[in-house]
Design an enzyme around this catalytic site. Structure first.
Site, PDB file in Angstrom:
ATOM      1  N   ARG A   1       0.617  -1.189   0.114  1.00 36.70           N
ATOM      2  CA  ARG A   1       0.031   0.124   0.058  1.00 36.70           C
ATOM      3  C   ARG A   1       0.977   1.184   0.045  1.00 36.70           C
ATOM      4  O   ARG A   1       2.010   1.332   0.667  1.00 36.70           O
ATOM      5  CB  ARG A   1      -0.971  -0.050   1.114  1.00 36.70           C
ATOM      6  CG  ARG A   1      -0.481  -0.683   2.596  1.00 36.70           C
ATOM      7  CD  ARG A   1      -1.553  -1.006   3.538  1.00 36.70           C
ATOM      8  NE  ARG A   1      -2.750   0.135   3.500  1.00 36.70           N
ATOM      9  CZ  ARG A   1      -3.803  -0.068   3.554  1.00 36.70           C
ATOM     10  NH1 ARG A   1      -4.259  -1.389   3.821  1.00 36.70           N
ATOM     11  NH2 ARG A   1      -4.712   0.862   3.622  1.00 36.70           N
TER      12      ARG A   1
ATOM     13  N   ASP B   1     -11.654  -2.595  16.302  1.00 38.56           N
ATOM     14  CA  ASP B   1     -10.639  -3.939  16.122  1.00 38.56           C
ATOM     15  C   ASP B   1     -10.374  -4.728  17.062  1.00 38.56           C
ATOM     16  O   ASP B   1     -10.045  -6.105  16.957  1.00 38.56           O
ATOM     17  CB  ASP B   1      -9.436  -3.387  15.190  1.00 38.56           C
ATOM     18  CG  ASP B   1      -9.611  -2.715  13.900  1.00 38.56           C
ATOM     19  OD1 ASP B   1     -10.815  -2.893  13.375  1.00 38.56           O
ATOM     20  OD2 ASP B   1      -8.557  -2.462  13.196  1.00 38.56           O
TER      21      ASP B   1
HETATM   22  C1  LIG Z   1      -1.181   3.958  12.985  1.00 39.01           C
HETATM   23  C2  LIG Z   1      -2.318   3.325  12.220  1.00 39.01           C
HETATM   24  C3  LIG Z   1      -2.459   3.219  10.993  1.00 39.01           C
HETATM   25  C4  LIG Z   1      -3.447   2.743  10.174  1.00 39.01           C
HETATM   26  N1  LIG Z   1      -3.724   3.134   8.755  1.00 39.01           N
HETATM   27  C5  LIG Z   1      -4.859   2.591   8.286  1.00 39.01           C
HETATM   28  C6  LIG Z   1      -4.903   2.768   6.713  1.00 39.01           C
HETATM   29  O1  LIG Z   1      -4.234   3.290   6.140  1.00 39.01           O
HETATM   30  N2  LIG Z   1      -5.897   2.229   6.114  1.00 39.01           N
HETATM   31  C7  LIG Z   1      -6.939   1.494   6.791  1.00 39.01           C
HETATM   32  O2  LIG Z   1      -7.848   0.998   6.400  1.00 39.01           O
HETATM   33  N3  LIG Z   1      -6.916   1.219   8.452  1.00 39.01           N
HETATM   34  C8  LIG Z   1      -5.628   1.685   8.811  1.00 39.01           C
HETATM   35  N4  LIG Z   1      -5.616   1.585  10.214  1.00 39.01           N
HETATM   36  C9  LIG Z   1      -6.624   0.588  10.846  1.00 39.01           C
HETATM   37  C10 LIG Z   1      -7.997   1.234  11.015  1.00 39.01           C
HETATM   38  O3  LIG Z   1      -7.751   2.559  11.608  1.00 39.01           O
HETATM   39  C11 LIG Z   1      -8.708   0.457  11.847  1.00 39.01           C
HETATM   40  O4  LIG Z   1      -8.687  -0.763  11.365  1.00 39.01           O
HETATM   41  C12 LIG Z   1     -10.119   1.023  12.132  1.00 39.01           C
HETATM   42  O5  LIG Z   1     -10.353   2.170  11.935  1.00 39.01           O
HETATM   43  C13 LIG Z   1     -10.614   0.673  13.614  1.00 39.01           C
HETATM   44  O6  LIG Z   1     -10.226   1.304  14.451  1.00 39.01           O
HETATM   45  P1  LIG Z   1      -9.828   1.087  16.160  1.00 39.01           P
HETATM   46  O7  LIG Z   1     -10.006   2.237  16.852  1.00 39.01           O
HETATM   47  O8  LIG Z   1     -10.542  -0.346  16.500  1.00 39.01           O
HETATM   48  O9  LIG Z   1      -8.351   0.579  15.888  1.00 39.01           O
HETATM   49  P2  LIG Z   1      -7.128   1.477  15.911  1.00 39.01           P
HETATM   50  O10 LIG Z   1      -7.102   2.552  14.652  1.00 39.01           O
HETATM   51  O11 LIG Z   1      -5.936   0.445  15.561  1.00 39.01           O
HETATM   52  O12 LIG Z   1      -6.712   2.348  17.136  1.00 39.01           O
HETATM   53  C14 LIG Z   1      -6.237   1.384  18.048  1.00 39.01           C
HETATM   54  C15 LIG Z   1      -5.610   2.529  18.927  1.00 39.01           C
HETATM   55  O13 LIG Z   1      -5.150   1.998  20.321  1.00 39.01           O
HETATM   56  C16 LIG Z   1      -3.905   2.393  20.670  1.00 39.01           C
HETATM   57  N5  LIG Z   1      -3.369   1.367  21.611  1.00 39.01           N
HETATM   58  C17 LIG Z   1      -3.005   0.138  21.413  1.00 39.01           C
HETATM   59  N6  LIG Z   1      -2.596  -0.551  22.435  1.00 39.01           N
HETATM   60  C18 LIG Z   1      -2.563   0.516  23.503  1.00 39.01           C
HETATM   61  C19 LIG Z   1      -2.220   0.316  24.976  1.00 39.01           C
HETATM   62  N7  LIG Z   1      -1.945  -0.963  25.440  1.00 39.01           N
HETATM   63  N8  LIG Z   1      -2.515   1.441  25.651  1.00 39.01           N
HETATM   64  C20 LIG Z   1      -3.084   2.710  25.050  1.00 39.01           C
HETATM   65  N9  LIG Z   1      -3.281   2.485  23.794  1.00 39.01           N
HETATM   66  C21 LIG Z   1      -3.239   1.463  22.980  1.00 39.01           C
HETATM   67  C22 LIG Z   1      -3.054   2.460  19.310  1.00 39.01           C
HETATM   68  O14 LIG Z   1      -1.946   3.294  19.637  1.00 39.01           O
HETATM   69  C23 LIG Z   1      -4.246   3.045  18.359  1.00 39.01           C
HETATM   70  O15 LIG Z   1      -3.872   4.282  18.351  1.00 39.01           O
HETATM   71  C24 LIG Z   1      -4.499   2.161  10.975  1.00 39.01           C
HETATM   72  C25 LIG Z   1      -4.254   1.952  12.482  1.00 39.01           C
HETATM   73  C26 LIG Z   1      -3.291   2.410  12.821  1.00 39.01           C
HETATM   74  C27 LIG Z   1      -3.234   2.435  14.517  1.00 39.01           C
END
Ligand SMILES: Cc1cc2nc3c(=O)[nH]c(=O)nc-3n(C[C@H](O)[C@H](O)[C@H](O)COP(=O)(O)OP(=O)(O)OC[C@H]3O[C@@H](n4cnc5c(N)ncnc54)[C@H](O)[C@@H]3O)c2cc1C
Length: 428
Positions: free
Chosen positions: A191, A310
């Site tokens: 990507r 996620d």
């Molecule tokens: C840096 C990054 C880049 C991404 N880029 C893309 C992309 O380009 N395209 C795409 O489709 N999806 C991308 N994703 C994934 C996408 O954002 C997710 O699949 C979707 O939005 C679901 O989001 P979420 O909040 O469940 O998880 P996430 O977006 O993964 O967020 C989880 C957050 O929890 C934090 N975290 C993890 N463990 C701990 C802990 N122990 N203590 C405190 N905080 C913690 C992480 O730093 C992160 O900020 C990316 C995720 C990240 C983290």
């Protein structure tokens, strides 16, 4: 107008789209929020991410956000699909009633993850979400009266903990009682995202960028390549999902090699090759797509810690719903807590899980069906029926209103939880 305070204290782990949505919506429903995030500063990581109309409806709830997203996201209502060698398969033009659908539901958004994230982040700060950075949670705990986390040696306590800590969630251990190891999905995704300047000079790639935004796909056996231009064609992003058995950690920053892509796409359309060759080598990411079985539950034994986004349910990119479902989680849990009140927050978390579980499972399945449709395409059959290859747009998924739905089904969901508990008690 500020909402009536609920007196409920919520700790949220993770400032991705699940955590930020939960935080914004908890504030909107009168709860007190502390958000802990592991990273110490916002970094512009990632590339293209998509949100369905069902998420657009949520963005619309937040003043100014829809307008800001519209300014930076892709502006096209067309997906043109080709066979790997460049033969046109289907030009999918979104239904003519798209504008009406957007008006009644929400807008879909495709754009850079970091730019969209920053807009949502700023909105969260503007509504008063307290975010502490550099806080990597090390431990989760709960009792019948409270729940909390340990981070940098400090204890934080609240009524509930909402763990939105992503695909590598450590909160899963607290919820499941065992470590849930990811498996190789058998696929990886190359990507990238870069400026279209050079593409505009090459006659092969110019049509993708010189007349505004475009969205183009190339399909081959067990592989697909999607190219999306944004900002009036000025920026280009492409993703290529292909077979890969390598067993390395899923990461948004592992570098990829241009020559590997070229080798894998041997014999493909010259347009694809021109796109790959124009990619700045330092902008290519090799994202190993791991797979996880569906979790049996998202709520901890004492029902004060819940998984969101996620951490509860990773999605395949071909579902185009991972981030949207993460946002629906955040909206739903905030409403369940409002309706339960402080004395019944454990019931609220169970209700959240019940309201969301089957819908999320069904949405996850669409990732497999679309991937198989594209990767196992019978090109002769598609010639006879080109519509068969189009990207599905299903009303049950995209027209869903998570807010109205949560208010509507909460009372009967809680009644069913109480009935089940009575039955279990009676059988003991
Ligand atoms: C840096 C990054 C880049 C991404 N880029 C893309 C992309 O380009 N395209 C795409 O489709 N999806 C991308 N994703 C994934 C996408 O954002 C997710 O699949 C979707 O939005 C679901 O989001 P979420 O909040 O469940 O998880 P996430 O977006 O993964 O967020 C989880 C957050 O929890 C934090 N975290 C993890 N463990 C701990 C802990 N122990 N203590 C405190 N905080 C913690 C992480 O730093 C992160 O900020 C990316 C995720 C990240 C983290």
């Amino acid at each position: 107008m500020a909402p009536e305070p609920s007196g409920i204290k919520v700790i949220i782990i993770g400032a991705g789209f699940a955590g930020l949505t939960a935080a914004i919506e908890c504030i909107a429903h009168g709860h007190e929020v502390l958000l802990l995030e592991a990273f110490s500063e916002l970094k512009p990581l990632g590339d293209i991410i998509s949100f369905g109309h069902n998420a657009g409806r949520i963005f619309r709830r937040w003043p100014g956000v829809e307008e800001q997203l519209t300014a930076i996201c892709q502006n096209t209502d067309r997906l043109t699909l080709y066979k790997w060698d460049g033969e046109l398969l289907f030009d999918q033009i979104w239904e003519l009633d798209e504008k009406e659908f957007e008006k009644n539901n929400g807008k879909k958004f495709n754009g850079h993850r970091a730019e969209i994230h920053k807009i949502v982040w700023d909105h969260a700060k503007s509504v008063g979400v307290e975010i502490k950075l550099g806080m990597k949670v090390e431990e989760y705990f709960e009792s019948d009266r409270e729940a909390g986390v340990v981070c940098n040696g400090e204890r934080f306590v609240a009524d509930v903990v909402l763990a939105a800590d992503g695909v590598r969630s450590t909160a899963r251990l607290a919820v499941l009682g065992y470590e849930d190891k990811p498996k190789s999905s058998g696929y990886a995704v190359w990507r990238t995202w870069f400026s279209s300047e050079e593409l505009a000079k090459n006659p092969l790639t110019a049509p993708l960028v010189v007349n505004g935004d475009t969205h183009t796909g190339f399909l081959g056996p067990d592989i697909h390549f999607l190219a999306a231009s944004t900002k009036g064609g000025k920026e280009m992003s492409w993703v290529c999902t292909h077979i890969d058995e390598a067993d390395i950690e899923e990461s948004w920053s592992t570098p990829g090699k241009i020559e590997d892509v070229i080798k894998t796409l041997d014999g493909w359309s010259p347009v694809v090759h021109a796109l790959v060759k124009a990619t700045p080598p330092d902008r290519l990411v090799d994202w190993k797509l791991v797979y996880r079985d569906a979790l049996p539950k998202w709520v901890s034994p004492r029902r004060r810690i819940a998984l969101l986004g996620d951490s509860a349910h990773p999605f395949l990119p071909t579902s185009i719903q991972g981030a949207s479902q993460a946002m629906e989680d955040g909206v739903t849990v905030a409403i369940c807590l409002e309706l339960s009140g402080k004395s019944n927050v454990q019931e609220a978390l169970l209700a959240y899980e019940r309201i969301r579980y089957d819908r999320v499972r069904a949405a996850q399945q669409t990732g497999f069906t679309t991937r198989d449709k594209w990767h196992k395409a019978d090109f002769e059959a598609i010639k006879a029926n080109p519509e068969a290859i189009k990207l599905p747009r299903e009303g049950w998924l995209l027209a869903h209103d998570a807010v109205t739905h949560a208010y509507e089904v909460y009372p009967k969901t809680v009644a069913s939880i109480r009935r089940d508990f009575k039955e279990v008690k009676a059988s003991l």
